[in-house]
Design an enzyme around this catalytic site. Structure first.
Site, short mmCIF file in Angstrom:
data_model
loop_
_atom_site.label_atom_id
_atom_site.label_comp_id
_atom_site.label_asym_id
_atom_site.label_seq_id
_atom_site.Cartn_x
_atom_site.Cartn_y
_atom_site.Cartn_z
N ARG A 1 0.86 -1.20 0.00
CA ARG A 1 0.00 0.00 0.00
C ARG A 1 0.89 1.24 0.00
O ARG A 1 1.90 1.28 0.70
CB ARG A 1 -0.88 0.00 1.26
CG ARG A 1 -2.16 -0.77 1.08
CD ARG A 1 -2.92 -0.93 2.36
NE ARG A 1 -3.06 0.30 3.14
CZ ARG A 1 -3.79 0.41 4.24
NH1 ARG A 1 -4.45 -0.64 4.69
NH2 ARG A 1 -3.87 1.54 4.90
N ARG B 1 1.14 8.17 10.19
CA ARG B 1 -0.14 7.55 10.57
C ARG B 1 -0.15 7.19 12.05
O ARG B 1 -1.17 7.30 12.72
CB ARG B 1 -0.42 6.32 9.70
CG ARG B 1 -0.78 6.73 8.27
CD ARG B 1 -0.62 5.57 7.30
NE ARG B 1 -1.57 4.52 7.52
CZ ARG B 1 -1.35 3.24 7.22
NH1 ARG B 1 -0.20 2.86 6.72
NH2 ARG B 1 -2.28 2.34 7.43
#
Ligand code: AMP
Length: 216
Positions: free
Chosen positions: A163, A174
């Protein structure tokens, strides 16, 4: 049996998606992953997808009202009736409040919020070595769960990919977003008496703890 309406709460890489798949093999629940819903919008090139794409690429959160709207509409679908797993939603206290309103409006309640607790170092290792299948969504990890043939899915033979938000820089971002915006939900759901914390290193152990909690 009361409805198994669950939230899987945890940092990216904590294993929410992997454990969701194991739970779904045992219970007929709907799996609602806001990350998957958003990636589908991006792939389809919708307006919403275009708006979400830049934020997702940098590891930022998509606005609360957008994700809550997607979840609200998903919760009206028939397959959610036996229960659902919310995977990656809510991610802010505002989203949790929107979810409360949405559930109240359809006369449903949360059964449990499962917090997947994992050390940062392991999270980063997992994220940056994660590989997803293009064909069947199986999840591998170059370090902890490699495919038999490098780059190829054991289940369906399709190619594996990383990803774009699993690069080291975005993964770190994140995690920072998780601690700042999502971790207040741990206390929020603890106060609501819904929190079950699982030290989430081994997915089989997690599954055993989860089943015990669900069968209670
Ligand atoms: P995930 O697949 O859950 O790791 O989500 C991938 C990305 O989608 C996140 O980094 C966010 O950009 C976005 N996203 C997923 N779920 C949410 C949510 N509940 N609220 C805001 N953004 C989200």
């Amino acid at each position: 049996m009361s409805e198994h309406n669950l939230i899987f709460l945890g940092a990216p890489g904590a294993g929410k998606g992997t454990v969701s798949k194991q739970v779904l093999a045992k219970y007929p629940l709907a799996h609602i992953s806001t990350g998957d819903l958003l990636r589908a919008e991006v792939a389809a090139g919708t307006e919403l997808g275009k708006q979400a794409d830049t934020l997702m690429k940098s590891g930022q959160l998509v606005p609360d009202e957008i994700v809550a709207g997607m979840v609200r509409s998903r919760l009206t679908k028939e397959d959610t009736k036996p229960g659902f797993i919310l995977d990656g939603f809510p991610r802010t206290v505002a989203q949790a409040e929107l979810l409360n309103d949405a559930l109240k409006a359809i006369g449903r309640e949360l059964k449990q919020v499962v917090y997947f607790k994992v050390d940062d170092e392991i999270l980063l290792q997992r994220l940056t070595a994660r590989q997803n299948c293009r064909g069947c969504d199986a999840i591998y990890n170059k370090l902890f769960k490699p495919s038999k043939v490098e780059g190829i899915c054991d289940v369906c033979g399709s190619q594996l990919y990383q990803r774009s938000d699993d690069s080291l820089e975005t993964a770190k971002n994140r995690l920072a977003v998780f601690y700042k915006q999502t971790s207040p939900l741990i206390e929020y759901y603890e106060k609501a008496g819904l929190l079950l914390t699982i030290e989430a290193t081994d997915s089989e152990e997690i599954m055993a703890e989860l089943v015990a909690a669900l069968e209670k």
